[in-house]
Design a protein around this motif. Structure first.
Motif, PDB file in Angstrom:
ATOM      1  N   ASN A 228       0.829  -1.205   0.000  1.00  0.00           N
ATOM      2  CA  ASN A 228       0.000   0.000   0.000  1.00  0.00           C
ATOM      3  C   ASN A 228       0.861   1.251   0.000  1.00  0.00           C
ATOM      4  OD1 ASN A 228      -2.349  -1.446   0.022  1.00  0.00           O
ATOM      5  ND2 ASN A 228      -2.470  -1.564   2.248  1.00  0.00           N
ATOM      6  N   GLU A 229       1.910   1.239   0.823  1.00  0.00           N
ATOM      7  CA  GLU A 229       2.789   2.397   0.855  1.00  0.00           C
ATOM      8  C   GLU A 229       3.420   2.629  -0.512  1.00  0.00           C
ATOM      9  OE1 GLU A 229       4.105   1.626   5.514  1.00  0.00           O
ATOM     10  OE2 GLU A 229       5.549   1.434   3.875  1.00  0.00           O
ATOM     11  N   THR A 230       3.797   1.536  -1.170  1.00  0.00           N
ATOM     12  CA  THR A 230       4.414   1.682  -2.490  1.00  0.00           C
ATOM     13  C   THR A 230       3.419   2.200  -3.504  1.00  0.00           C
ATOM     14  OG1 THR A 230       5.879  -0.150  -1.979  1.00  0.00           O
ATOM     15  CG2 THR A 230       5.654   0.433  -4.282  1.00  0.00           C
ATOM     16  N   ARG A 231       2.182   1.693  -3.412  1.00  0.00           N
ATOM     17  CA  ARG A 231       1.178   2.142  -4.357  1.00  0.00           C
ATOM     18  C   ARG A 231       0.861   3.620  -4.147  1.00  0.00           C
ATOM     19  NH1 ARG A 231      -2.037  -1.953  -4.051  1.00  0.00           N
ATOM     20  NH2 ARG A 231      -3.151  -1.227  -2.210  1.00  0.00           N
ATOM     21  N   ASP A 232       0.929   4.046  -2.916  1.00  0.00           N
ATOM     22  CA  ASP A 232       0.591   5.442  -2.621  1.00  0.00           C
ATOM     23  C   ASP A 232       1.777   6.374  -2.796  1.00  0.00           C
ATOM     24  OD1 ASP A 232      -1.506   4.412   0.166  1.00  0.00           O
ATOM     25  OD2 ASP A 232      -1.929   4.557  -1.994  1.00  0.00           O
ATOM     26  N   ASP A 233       2.966   5.811  -3.005  1.00  0.00           N
ATOM     27  CA  ASP A 233       4.166   6.632  -3.151  1.00  0.00           C
ATOM     28  C   ASP A 233       4.286   7.084  -4.591  1.00  0.00           C
ATOM     29  OD1 ASP A 233       6.607   7.818  -3.224  1.00  0.00           O
ATOM     30  OD2 ASP A 233       7.765   6.065  -2.594  1.00  0.00           O
ATOM     31  N   PRO A 234       4.039   8.339  -4.896  1.00  0.00           N
ATOM     32  CA  PRO A 234       4.056   8.790  -6.294  1.00  0.00           C
ATOM     33  C   PRO A 234       5.450   8.745  -6.904  1.00  0.00           C
ATOM     34  CG  PRO A 234       3.856  10.663  -4.809  1.00  0.00           C
ATOM     35  CD  PRO A 234       3.732   9.444  -3.953  1.00  0.00           C
ATOM     36  N   GLY A 235       6.485   8.654  -6.078  1.00  0.00           N
ATOM     37  CA  GLY A 235       7.833   8.637  -6.621  1.00  0.00           C
ATOM     38  C   GLY A 235       8.342   7.251  -6.953  1.00  0.00           C
ATOM     39  N   GLN A 236       7.567   6.229  -6.619  1.00  0.00           N
ATOM     40  CA  GLN A 236       8.003   4.852  -6.844  1.00  0.00           C
ATOM     41  C   GLN A 236       7.470   4.331  -8.177  1.00  0.00           C
ATOM     42  OE1 GLN A 236      10.104   2.880  -5.949  1.00  0.00           O
ATOM     43  NE2 GLN A 236       9.437   0.817  -5.553  1.00  0.00           N
ATOM     44  N   GLN A 237       8.343   3.889  -9.048  1.00  0.00           N
ATOM     45  CA  GLN A 237       7.944   3.334 -10.340  1.00  0.00           C
ATOM     46  C   GLN A 237       7.765   1.830 -10.196  1.00  0.00           C
ATOM     47  OE1 GLN A 237      10.873   3.727 -13.391  1.00  0.00           O
ATOM     48  NE2 GLN A 237       9.619   2.745 -14.968  1.00  0.00           N
ATOM     49  N   LEU A 238       6.616   1.335 -10.628  1.00  0.00           N
ATOM     50  CA  LEU A 238       6.339  -0.099 -10.566  1.00  0.00           C
ATOM     51  C   LEU A 238       6.677  -0.754 -11.910  1.00  0.00           C
ATOM     52  CD1 LEU A 238       2.943  -0.247  -8.616  1.00  0.00           C
ATOM     53  CD2 LEU A 238       5.259  -0.520  -7.752  1.00  0.00           C
TER      54      LEU A 238
ATOM     55  N   ALA B  80       9.138 -18.676  -2.736  1.00  0.00           N
ATOM     56  CA  ALA B  80      10.142 -19.106  -1.769  1.00  0.00           C
ATOM     57  C   ALA B  80      10.470 -18.022  -0.754  1.00  0.00           C
ATOM     58  CB  ALA B  80      11.417 -19.522  -2.505  1.00  0.00           C
ATOM     59  N   GLY B  81       9.857 -16.835  -0.898  1.00  0.00           N
ATOM     60  CA  GLY B  81      10.098 -15.764   0.048  1.00  0.00           C
ATOM     61  C   GLY B  81      11.437 -15.093  -0.114  1.00  0.00           C
ATOM     62  N   ILE B  82      12.023 -15.149  -1.298  1.00  0.00           N
ATOM     63  CA  ILE B  82      13.357 -14.574  -1.515  1.00  0.00           C
ATOM     64  C   ILE B  82      13.280 -13.196  -2.156  1.00  0.00           C
ATOM     65  CG2 ILE B  82      15.519 -14.868  -2.785  1.00  0.00           C
ATOM     66  CD1 ILE B  82      15.247 -17.853  -2.358  1.00  0.00           C
ATOM     67  N   LEU B  83      12.472 -13.044  -3.172  1.00  0.00           N
ATOM     68  CA  LEU B  83      12.294 -11.743  -3.824  1.00  0.00           C
ATOM     69  C   LEU B  83      10.796 -11.514  -3.985  1.00  0.00           C
ATOM     70  CD1 LEU B  83      13.752  -9.320  -5.121  1.00  0.00           C
ATOM     71  CD2 LEU B  83      13.559 -10.494  -7.324  1.00  0.00           C
ATOM     72  N   LEU B  84      10.230 -10.734  -3.072  1.00  0.00           N
ATOM     73  CA  LEU B  84       8.784 -10.531  -3.051  1.00  0.00           C
ATOM     74  C   LEU B  84       8.402  -9.309  -3.867  1.00  0.00           C
ATOM     75  CD1 LEU B  84       8.171 -11.079   0.771  1.00  0.00           C
ATOM     76  CD2 LEU B  84       7.991 -12.755  -1.059  1.00  0.00           C
ATOM     77  N   PRO B  85       7.351  -9.387  -4.656  1.00  0.00           N
ATOM     78  CA  PRO B  85       6.861  -8.197  -5.344  1.00  0.00           C
ATOM     79  C   PRO B  85       6.311  -7.199  -4.323  1.00  0.00           C
ATOM     80  CG  PRO B  85       5.322 -10.004  -5.615  1.00  0.00           C
ATOM     81  CD  PRO B  85       6.518 -10.572  -4.935  1.00  0.00           C
TER      82      PRO B  85
ATOM     83  N   TRP C 254       3.740  -6.941  -9.222  1.00  0.00           N
ATOM     84  CA  TRP C 254       4.427  -5.711  -9.585  1.00  0.00           C
ATOM     85  C   TRP C 254       5.637  -5.538  -8.676  1.00  0.00           C
ATOM     86  CZ3 TRP C 254       2.813  -2.920 -13.781  1.00  0.00           C
ATOM     87  CH2 TRP C 254       1.529  -3.243 -14.269  1.00  0.00           C
ATOM     88  N   TYR C 255       6.724  -5.072  -9.253  1.00  0.00           N
ATOM     89  CA  TYR C 255       7.963  -4.904  -8.502  1.00  0.00           C
ATOM     90  C   TYR C 255       8.367  -3.440  -8.508  1.00  0.00           C
ATOM     91  CZ  TYR C 255       8.420  -9.965  -8.795  1.00  0.00           C
ATOM     92  OH  TYR C 255       8.194 -11.309  -8.675  1.00  0.00           O
ATOM     93  N   GLY C 256       9.065  -3.038  -7.445  1.00  0.00           N
ATOM     94  CA  GLY C 256       9.591  -1.686  -7.377  1.00  0.00           C
ATOM     95  C   GLY C 256      10.850  -1.560  -8.206  1.00  0.00           C
ATOM     96  N   SER C 257      11.046  -0.387  -8.787  1.00  0.00           N
ATOM     97  CA  SER C 257      12.223  -0.181  -9.636  1.00  0.00           C
ATOM     98  C   SER C 257      13.519  -0.356  -8.861  1.00  0.00           C
ATOM     99  CB  SER C 257      12.165   1.216 -10.263  1.00  0.00           C
ATOM    100  OG  SER C 257      12.071   2.217  -9.245  1.00  0.00           O
TER     101      SER C 257
ATOM    102  N   ILE D 188       5.904  -7.922 -14.026  1.00  0.00           N
ATOM    103  CA  ILE D 188       6.785  -9.078 -13.887  1.00  0.00           C
ATOM    104  C   ILE D 188       7.576  -9.321 -15.176  1.00  0.00           C
ATOM    105  CG2 ILE D 188       5.034 -10.774 -14.574  1.00  0.00           C
ATOM    106  CD1 ILE D 188       6.225 -12.651 -12.430  1.00  0.00           C
ATOM    107  N   GLY D 189       6.951  -9.017 -16.325  1.00  0.00           N
ATOM    108  CA  GLY D 189       7.671  -9.153 -17.585  1.00  0.00           C
ATOM    109  C   GLY D 189       8.792  -8.137 -17.716  1.00  0.00           C
ATOM    110  N   GLU D 190       8.517  -6.890 -17.291  1.00  0.00           N
ATOM    111  CA  GLU D 190       9.557  -5.855 -17.332  1.00  0.00           C
ATOM    112  C   GLU D 190      10.707  -6.195 -16.386  1.00  0.00           C
ATOM    113  OE1 GLU D 190       6.847  -1.914 -18.390  1.00  0.00           O
ATOM    114  OE2 GLU D 190       6.962  -2.637 -16.320  1.00  0.00           O
ATOM    115  N   MET D 191      10.359  -6.724 -15.204  1.00  0.00           N
ATOM    116  CA  MET D 191      11.410  -7.116 -14.266  1.00  0.00           C
ATOM    117  C   MET D 191      12.243  -8.269 -14.819  1.00  0.00           C
ATOM    118  SD  MET D 191      13.119  -6.723 -11.547  1.00  0.00           S
ATOM    119  CE  MET D 191      12.250  -5.660 -10.394  1.00  0.00           C
ATOM    120  N   ALA D 192      11.587  -9.194 -15.505  1.00  0.00           N
ATOM    121  CA  ALA D 192      12.314 -10.305 -16.108  1.00  0.00           C
ATOM    122  C   ALA D 192      13.322  -9.793 -17.135  1.00  0.00           C
ATOM    123  CB  ALA D 192      11.340 -11.286 -16.749  1.00  0.00           C
TER     124      ALA D 192
END
Length: 385
Positions: free
Chosen positions: A6-16, A39-44, A55-58, A19-23
């Motif tokens: 939620n914090e990330t979604r509400d943060d206007p400075g964070q680019q999402l 596996a709890g290693i890299l969580l979106p 969705w992942y943070g930049s 999953i394809g872009e992250m790949a």
């Protein structure tokens, strides 16, 4: 996790990033990203509650790229968690120790692999120089019809390999089977295999013998068989000779073991389709080429695609109209296999799109279950499959 998303979604400075872009940005596949999420290693940072889309943070790109590098060297899952945690907390000592420990494991594994492969090579060398206790060293003399031997050689000669890196495929295997009184001739270049069988009459007293005859000597033997009549073929342990029409040819065999072709020709039963050879050759010569492909030997070849019509006839199909049970082959190789039999009617046995295509004589001409003449072609996978 919900509060972070939620914090990330509400943060206007964070680019999402999707999953394809992250790949694409990290070098990890989409399936790998899903696995590391589970596996709890890299969580979106955000998951759509309706679709489950991630969705992942930049700012996670750096960790994802690090994860891709560690994945390529086989870092254990438990260590991945610690390394990413240490990376995030700037605990360089922890990360360094884990990297050193894994490098040591890889070195130990490589040393083990070298020892095991060295043992296998020693066993292989021992096998190459060890004569079977039951082997009969006396020459094997076979009396054959010259015309039949010539036809058999013509049936297999086209499949001999010309690759200098594979000398064990650079000739025709002459294999005498005393149990069913048969001489088998076999050749393969990895992409195709040809087999022809000659029954031995009562004048021959065969014992088991298998030799690999170089292509040049095969051609010299074949040149003596044009006059018909009888031919006497002598197979020694290290050479062969042929007497026919008052002339003789002979030479040394190759000091290589031919692959176990019996395993290669042991195919599951497939769909048998009768083929009008002249019609198929004409269709192949004018059919659409489904692109070109470069094989492992560096040569280019055209691809032809075959299918079976609803009425059971073999057809050459276009890319757009190919049926679900189509199969693709090297067009030149198929034309070669059709030409050497000198028959207008053949049978193609189709075992599936990834199984070898078998070209056989019709049952009426074949005379035995495993076939006196057989060609196998390895299928080709189309780029859009």
């Amino acid at each position: 996790m919900e509060s972070t998303a939620n914090e990330t979604r509400d943060d206007p400075g964070q680019q999402l990033l999707s999953i394809g872009e992250m790949a694409r940005a990290s070098g990890l596949t989409v399936s790998a990203l899903r696995f590391y999420d589970g596996a709890g290693i890299l969580l979106p940072v955000q998951v759509d509650p309706g679709s489950g889309y991630r969705w992942y943070g930049s700012d996670q790109r750096t960790e994802a790229r690090l994860l891709a590098r560690l994945r390529r060297v086989g870092m254990p899952l438990a260590d991945l968690r610690l390394i990413l945690a240490g990376w995030a907390g700037q605990d360089t000592a922890l990360v360094g120790k884990l990297l050193d420990a894994h490098l040591l494991r890889l070195q130990d594994g490589l040393d083990d692999a070298r020892r095991e492969l060295s043992t296998v090579r020693d066993l292989l060398a021992l096998r190459e120089h060890q004569m079977p206790e039951t082997a009969d060293t006396a020459p094997v003399r076979l009396t054959l019809e010259a015309e039949a031997l010539a036809a058999a050689l013509d049936t297999v000669r086209f499949a001999v390999s010309t690759d200098p890196e594979l000398p064990m495929l650079g000739g025709v295997c002459f294999d005498v089977d005393p149990e069913d009184r048969t001489l088998r001739l076999v050749a393969t270049d990895r992409y195709r295999l040809a087999l022809s069988q000659l029954p031995l009459d009562a004048r021959s007293a065969p014992v088991a013998r298998q030799v690999l005859v170089p292509a040049a000597l095969v051609d010299a033997v074949r040149a003596l068989l044009g006059s018909g009549g009888e031919a006497v073929l002598t197979l020694d342990l290290d050479r062969i000779s042929l007497e026919a029409g008052g002339s003789q040819a002979g030479g040394s065999v190759l000091e290589h073991d031919f692959p176990d072709y019996r395993r290669l020709v042991r195919l599951a039963p497939g769909r048998r389709v009768p083929v009008d050879v002249p019609a198929l050759r004409a269709a192949l010569s004018t059919a659409e080429v489904h692109g070109s492909r470069r094989d492992q030997d560096g040569g280019d070849f055209d691809i032809a695609v075959l299918g079976v019509s609803p009425d059971g006839a073999l057809t050459v199909v276009s890319r757009e109209d190919r049926p679900a049970d189509h199969f693709a082959v090297n067009r030149e190789f198929l034309l070669d296999a059709l030409a050497v039999t000198a028959r207008d009617q053949l049978v193609l046995e189709l075992g599936g799109p990834v199984a070898p295509l078998a070209i056989r004589l019709p049952d009426a001409e074949d005379g035995r279950e495993d076939g006196r003449s057989l060609s196998l072609l390895m299928p080709v996978r189309l780029d859009d499959e």
